[in-house]
Motif scaffolding. Structure first.
Motif, PDB file in Angstrom:
ATOM      1  N   ILE A  90       0.834  -1.321   0.014  1.00  0.00           N
ATOM      2  CA  ILE A  90      -0.176   0.071  -0.056  1.00  0.00           C
ATOM      3  C   ILE A  90       0.969   1.208  -0.033  1.00  0.00           C
ATOM      4  O   ILE A  90       0.562   2.250  -0.421  1.00  0.00           O
ATOM      5  N   LEU A  91       1.949   1.046   0.660  1.00  0.00           N
ATOM      6  CA  LEU A  91       2.879   2.190   0.595  1.00  0.00           C
ATOM      7  C   LEU A  91       3.508   2.575  -0.716  1.00  0.00           C
ATOM      8  O   LEU A  91       3.820   3.650  -1.084  1.00  0.00           O
ATOM      9  N   VAL A  92       3.880   1.340  -1.586  1.00  0.00           N
ATOM     10  CA  VAL A  92       4.545   1.732  -2.630  1.00  0.00           C
ATOM     11  C   VAL A  92       3.139   2.391  -3.601  1.00  0.00           C
ATOM     12  O   VAL A  92       3.651   3.185  -4.476  1.00  0.00           O
ATOM     13  N   ILE A  93       2.148   1.828  -3.578  1.00  0.00           N
ATOM     14  CA  ILE A  93       1.010   2.414  -4.429  1.00  0.00           C
ATOM     15  C   ILE A  93       0.927   3.901  -3.835  1.00  0.00           C
ATOM     16  O   ILE A  93       0.561   5.037  -4.622  1.00  0.00           O
ATOM     17  N   HIS A  94       0.783   4.316  -2.563  1.00  0.00           N
ATOM     18  CA  HIS A  94       0.845   5.703  -2.200  1.00  0.00           C
ATOM     19  C   HIS A  94       1.919   6.427  -2.642  1.00  0.00           C
ATOM     20  O   HIS A  94       1.714   7.541  -2.954  1.00  0.00           O
ATOM     21  N   LEU A  95       3.177   6.016  -2.758  1.00  0.00           N
ATOM     22  CA  LEU A  95       4.545   6.777  -3.162  1.00  0.00           C
ATOM     23  C   LEU A  95       4.261   7.331  -4.573  1.00  0.00           C
ATOM     24  O   LEU A  95       4.665   8.248  -5.036  1.00  0.00           O
ATOM     25  N   ARG A  96       3.214   6.523  -5.343  1.00  0.00           N
ATOM     26  CA  ARG A  96       2.938   6.953  -6.800  1.00  0.00           C
ATOM     27  C   ARG A  96       2.123   8.132  -6.931  1.00  0.00           C
ATOM     28  O   ARG A  96       2.183   8.688  -8.086  1.00  0.00           O
ATOM     29  N   SER A  97       1.402   8.530  -5.726  1.00  0.00           N
ATOM     30  CA  SER A  97       0.609   9.815  -5.788  1.00  0.00           C
ATOM     31  C   SER A  97       1.546  10.977  -5.891  1.00  0.00           C
ATOM     32  O   SER A  97       1.245  12.149  -5.988  1.00  0.00           O
ATOM     33  N   HIS A  98       2.747  10.772  -5.055  1.00  0.00           N
ATOM     34  CA  HIS A  98       3.716  11.870  -5.076  1.00  0.00           C
ATOM     35  C   HIS A  98       4.718  12.015  -6.457  1.00  0.00           C
ATOM     36  O   HIS A  98       4.992  12.966  -6.994  1.00  0.00           O
ATOM     37  N   THR A  99       5.095  10.870  -6.872  1.00  0.00           N
ATOM     38  CA  THR A  99       5.955  10.620  -8.100  1.00  0.00           C
ATOM     39  C   THR A  99       4.991  10.892  -9.389  1.00  0.00           C
ATOM     40  O   THR A  99       5.718  11.310 -10.506  1.00  0.00           O
ATOM     41  N   GLY A 100       3.729  10.631  -9.446  1.00  0.00           N
ATOM     42  CA  GLY A 100       2.737  10.746 -10.603  1.00  0.00           C
ATOM     43  C   GLY A 100       3.052   9.546 -11.280  1.00  0.00           C
ATOM     44  O   GLY A 100       2.399   9.386 -12.597  1.00  0.00           O
TER      45      GLY A 100
END
Length: 329
Positions: free
Chosen positions: A235-245
């Motif tokens: 879930i953290l990996v998926i969340h980080l994509r909200s920052h990186t786009g």
């Protein structure tokens, strides 16, 4: 014969078929075009299925450049981490030399200096240290995903080649990894690991450990950007994509991108015109579960979303957000 990328002449003797995988190490030109050019190519779509040698060379140069950028970024990050570590040690440590401190030759030190975990040989220790530094030097030539170990990269490549060498002898289902096969065998053996709190059963012990966090509220995985915490690493990996786009999951029909596979799967239902969620009261059907759940509240009268300012209740969270924006600013 035209080139798919530049529409220039691409005669058979000086062109490459997009869907061909030549050489001793198979490469998928289709995947490379999709990754680097963001163009979806499909066999039999009526468009040119070849590229000229010039475009193929340019594509390979682009991939090499992107790989070099990834490696340079990894190296720069490691240098920065080392610099910060040295500065921290200079502040915290004392310049004390112990004359009676026993010393061992470096070749005999088999414990990680960070977590003190022991290893049988130096090569295993070197590989383990990369888990602390985050160093990922092995990059997939197709999707440019990076890995710490070469054997992990080799396993990943099977997902592009649809290679599944590990087969279950009972149901003949195939898997890309041996560990996946071993986990699958538990279903046939009936092995269950039970939660001591809710008595729910799982086939994997690691899944029980992860499940226990739903009872304890533990969230050990923290985002270094916004400091938000999560119970599971994926879930953290998926969340980080909200920052990186980053949106690595692409719809093959409309090319729309998503940051996780479940969102892509839900989106595909819209193209298939499948609406599996049907209301037993008014017989209305829905493609997505959360829309179906919201609809049921129109029958039950449930309004779980409450405005903390005027105490007004709403069926959907989106309605509450609009209310706060329009009425209370």
């Amino acid at each position: 014969m035209e080139c798919r990328l530049c529409l220039g002449p691409a005669p058979a003797e000086s062109s490459v078929t997009i869907f061909q995988r030549p050489g001793p190490h198979p490469e998928c030109l289709e995947q490379r075009i999709r990754t680097c050019c963001q163009i979806y190519v499909k066999r039999g779509d009526g468009l040119p299925d070849t590229v000229c040698l010039s475009c193929k060379t340019n594509l390979e140069s682009l991939i090499s450049f992107r790989k070099a950028c990834f490696r340079s970024n990894e190296t720069s990050q490691l240098r920065l981490d080392d610099c910060l570590k040295i500065k921290t040690e200079e502040v915290l440590s004392e310049d004390v030399i112990w004359d009676d401190e026993p010393s061992l030759p470096p070749i005999h030190r088999k414990n990680s200096e960070i977590c003190l975990k022991p290893f049988p040989n130096k090569s295993e220790l070197v590989l383990h240290k990369k888990t602390h530094t985050g160093e990922k030097l092995f990059i997939c030539d197709i999707c440019l995903k990076s890995f710490m170990r070469k054997d992990t990269l080799d396993i990943h490549l099977r997902t592009h080649m649809s290679e599944k060498p590990y087969k279950c002898e009972i149901c003949l289902k195939s898997f890309t990894r041996k560990s996946y096969l071993e986990r699958h065998k538990n279903y046939h053996c009936g092995i269950k690991h039970k939660c001591d709190i809710c008595l729910k059963s799982f086939t994997q012990k690691s899944t029980v450990v992860s499940h226990m966090r739903s009872h304890t509220g533990e969230k050990p995985y923290k985002c270094e950007i916004c400091l938000k915490s999560f119970a599971h690493s994926n879930i953290l990996v998926i969340h980080l994509r909200s920052h990186t786009g980053e949106k690595p999951y692409n719809c093959e029909i409309c090319l729309k991108s998503f940051n996780n596979n479940s969102s892509l799967s839900a989106h595909k239902i819209l193209h298939a015109a499948i609406k599996p969620y049907k209301c037993d009261i008014c017989l209305r059907s829905f493609a997505r579960k959360h829309l179906f759940v919201s609809h049921l509240r129109s029958h039950t009268g449930e309004r779980p979303y409450k405005c903390e300012i005027c105490v007004k209740l709403f069926i959907r969270k989106g309605a509450l957000v609009r209310h706060l924006r329009n009425q209370h600013r």
